[in-house]
Design a protein around this motif. Structure first.
Motif, PDB file in Angstrom:
ATOM      1  N   UNK A 172     -13.588  79.544 145.253  1.00 15.71           N
ATOM      2  CA  UNK A 172     -13.897  79.918 143.875  1.00 15.71           C
ATOM      3  C   UNK A 172     -12.588  79.999 143.094  1.00 15.71           C
ATOM      4  N   UNK A 173     -12.503  79.238 142.008  1.00 15.02           N
ATOM      5  CA  UNK A 173     -11.250  79.113 141.268  1.00 15.02           C
ATOM      6  C   UNK A 173     -11.447  79.466 139.792  1.00 15.02           C
ATOM      7  N   UNK A 174     -10.526  80.259 139.266  1.00 14.64           N
ATOM      8  CA  UNK A 174     -10.421  80.512 137.829  1.00 14.64           C
ATOM      9  C   UNK A 174      -9.223  79.704 137.347  1.00 14.64           C
ATOM     10  N   UNK A 175      -9.457  78.762 136.457  1.00 19.70           N
ATOM     11  CA  UNK A 175      -8.431  77.798 136.053  1.00 19.70           C
ATOM     12  C   UNK A 175      -7.957  78.012 134.608  1.00 19.70           C
ATOM     13  N   UNK A 176      -7.709  79.261 134.233  1.00 16.98           N
ATOM     14  CA  UNK A 176      -7.289  79.556 132.858  1.00 16.98           C
ATOM     15  C   UNK A 176      -6.023  78.806 132.441  1.00 16.98           C
ATOM     16  N   UNK A 177      -5.027  78.786 133.267  1.00 17.53           N
ATOM     17  CA  UNK A 177      -3.744  78.184 132.906  1.00 17.53           C
ATOM     18  C   UNK A 177      -3.822  76.673 132.746  1.00 17.53           C
ATOM     19  N   UNK A 178      -4.729  76.013 133.455  1.00 18.58           N
ATOM     20  CA  UNK A 178      -4.785  74.548 133.451  1.00 18.58           C
ATOM     21  C   UNK A 178      -6.063  74.004 132.818  1.00 18.58           C
ATOM     22  N   UNK A 179      -6.789  74.841 132.116  1.00 20.99           N
ATOM     23  CA  UNK A 179      -8.083  74.444 131.574  1.00 20.99           C
ATOM     24  C   UNK A 179      -8.004  73.164 130.747  1.00 20.99           C
ATOM     25  N   UNK A 180      -7.012  73.031 129.939  1.00 19.42           N
ATOM     26  CA  UNK A 180      -6.930  71.860 129.064  1.00 19.42           C
ATOM     27  C   UNK A 180      -6.157  70.702 129.681  1.00 19.42           C
ATOM     28  N   UNK A 181      -5.354  70.963 130.691  1.00 16.61           N
ATOM     29  CA  UNK A 181      -4.514  69.906 131.243  1.00 16.61           C
ATOM     30  C   UNK A 181      -5.247  69.033 132.255  1.00 16.61           C
ATOM     31  N   UNK A 182      -6.334  69.546 132.845  1.00 12.26           N
ATOM     32  CA  UNK A 182      -7.080  68.774 133.821  1.00 12.26           C
ATOM     33  C   UNK A 182      -6.385  68.620 135.157  1.00 12.26           C
ATOM     34  N   UNK A 183      -5.412  69.493 135.455  1.00 15.04           N
ATOM     35  CA  UNK A 183      -4.697  69.374 136.724  1.00 15.04           C
ATOM     36  C   UNK A 183      -5.462  69.986 137.889  1.00 15.04           C
ATOM     37  N   UNK A 184      -6.500  70.761 137.600  1.00 12.53           N
ATOM     38  CA  UNK A 184      -7.315  71.321 138.674  1.00 12.53           C
ATOM     39  C   UNK A 184      -6.675  72.460 139.423  1.00 12.53           C
ATOM     40  N   UNK A 185      -5.685  73.105 138.853  1.00 18.51           N
ATOM     41  CA  UNK A 185      -5.066  74.259 139.502  1.00 18.51           C
ATOM     42  C   UNK A 185      -5.856  75.512 139.220  1.00 18.51           C
ATOM     43  N   UNK A 186      -5.244  76.646 139.450  1.00 23.77           N
ATOM     44  CA  UNK A 186      -5.900  77.897 139.114  1.00 23.77           C
ATOM     45  C   UNK A 186      -5.739  78.936 140.201  1.00 23.77           C
ATOM     46  N   UNK A 187      -6.296  80.096 139.931  1.00 22.80           N
ATOM     47  CA  UNK A 187      -6.220  81.209 140.864  1.00 22.80           C
ATOM     48  C   UNK A 187      -7.471  81.279 141.723  1.00 22.80           C
ATOM     49  N   UNK A 188      -7.275  81.352 143.036  1.00 23.31           N
ATOM     50  CA  UNK A 188      -8.398  81.472 143.962  1.00 23.31           C
ATOM     51  C   UNK A 188      -8.905  82.909 143.914  1.00 23.31           C
ATOM     52  N   UNK A 189     -10.199  83.067 143.647  1.00 23.29           N
ATOM     53  CA  UNK A 189     -10.799  84.395 143.561  1.00 23.29           C
ATOM     54  C   UNK A 189     -11.592  84.757 144.807  1.00 23.29           C
TER      55      UNK A 189
END
Length: 161
Positions: free
Chosen positions: A93-110
């Motif tokens: 489960x990932x929250x991708x606030x930092x990369x939402x617009x860039x489409x890099x698919x990163x984020x914080x694992x929750x």
């Protein structure tokens, strides 16, 4: 279901065409409600995304389940669990606030869990069939038809063990 549970509640259907379904949909994995308990979104669209992600996982590829009201997604990563026919899926489960617009698919694992693919497919099918029944019972033929088209792919022959 152990590992991952999809919950759907409080559904409403728009009066227009096409009929749009809104309501609550969230997943519980590793004891964590994701994106949060009683998350409001587009349940049929989220389930459609899940169906695509499950097809990817069954093909040995990573799939992603998108929530449409926020930067949240589930990543389904298939892996062999012992014998070649026993595929397990790591659900992240990932929250991708930092990369939402860039489409890099990163984020914080929750949250994270591992589930046998056939168990996840069966649970998905059960949720889709249950929603289809709800739609028929409440006179939403268009929604029921969409869910009926989603249901066959939820029970692939390889899962009937």
């Amino acid at each position: 279901m152990d590992g991952l549970k999809v919950s759907v509640a409080g559904l409403t259907v728009s009066a227009g065409t096409p009929q749009l379904v809104s309501g609550e949909i969230w997943c519980t994995l590793g004891g964590v409600d994701f994106p949060g308990a009683h998350w409001t979104d587009a349940p049929v669209s989220v389930l459609g995304s899940m169906g695509e992600a499950l097809r990817s996982a069954a093909a040995g590829e990573v799939g992603e389940v998108y929530f449409f009201e926020g930067p949240y997604y589930l990543k389904l990563t298939p892996r062999l669990a012992g014998v070649p026919t026993d595929v397990e899926v790591e659900v992240t489960a990932v929250c991708d606030r930092a990369h939402q617009l860039s489409g890099t698919g990163g984020g914080d694992v929750e949250a994270r869990c591992a589930v046998p693919l056939h168990v996840l497919q069966r649970h998905y099918a059960d949720v889709v069939v249950e929603l289809g029944g709800w739609a028929r019972q409440h006179g939403h033929a268009e929604v029921a038809a969409v869910l009926a088209r989603m249901a066959p792919s939820a029970h692939p022959p390889s899962c009937d063990r």
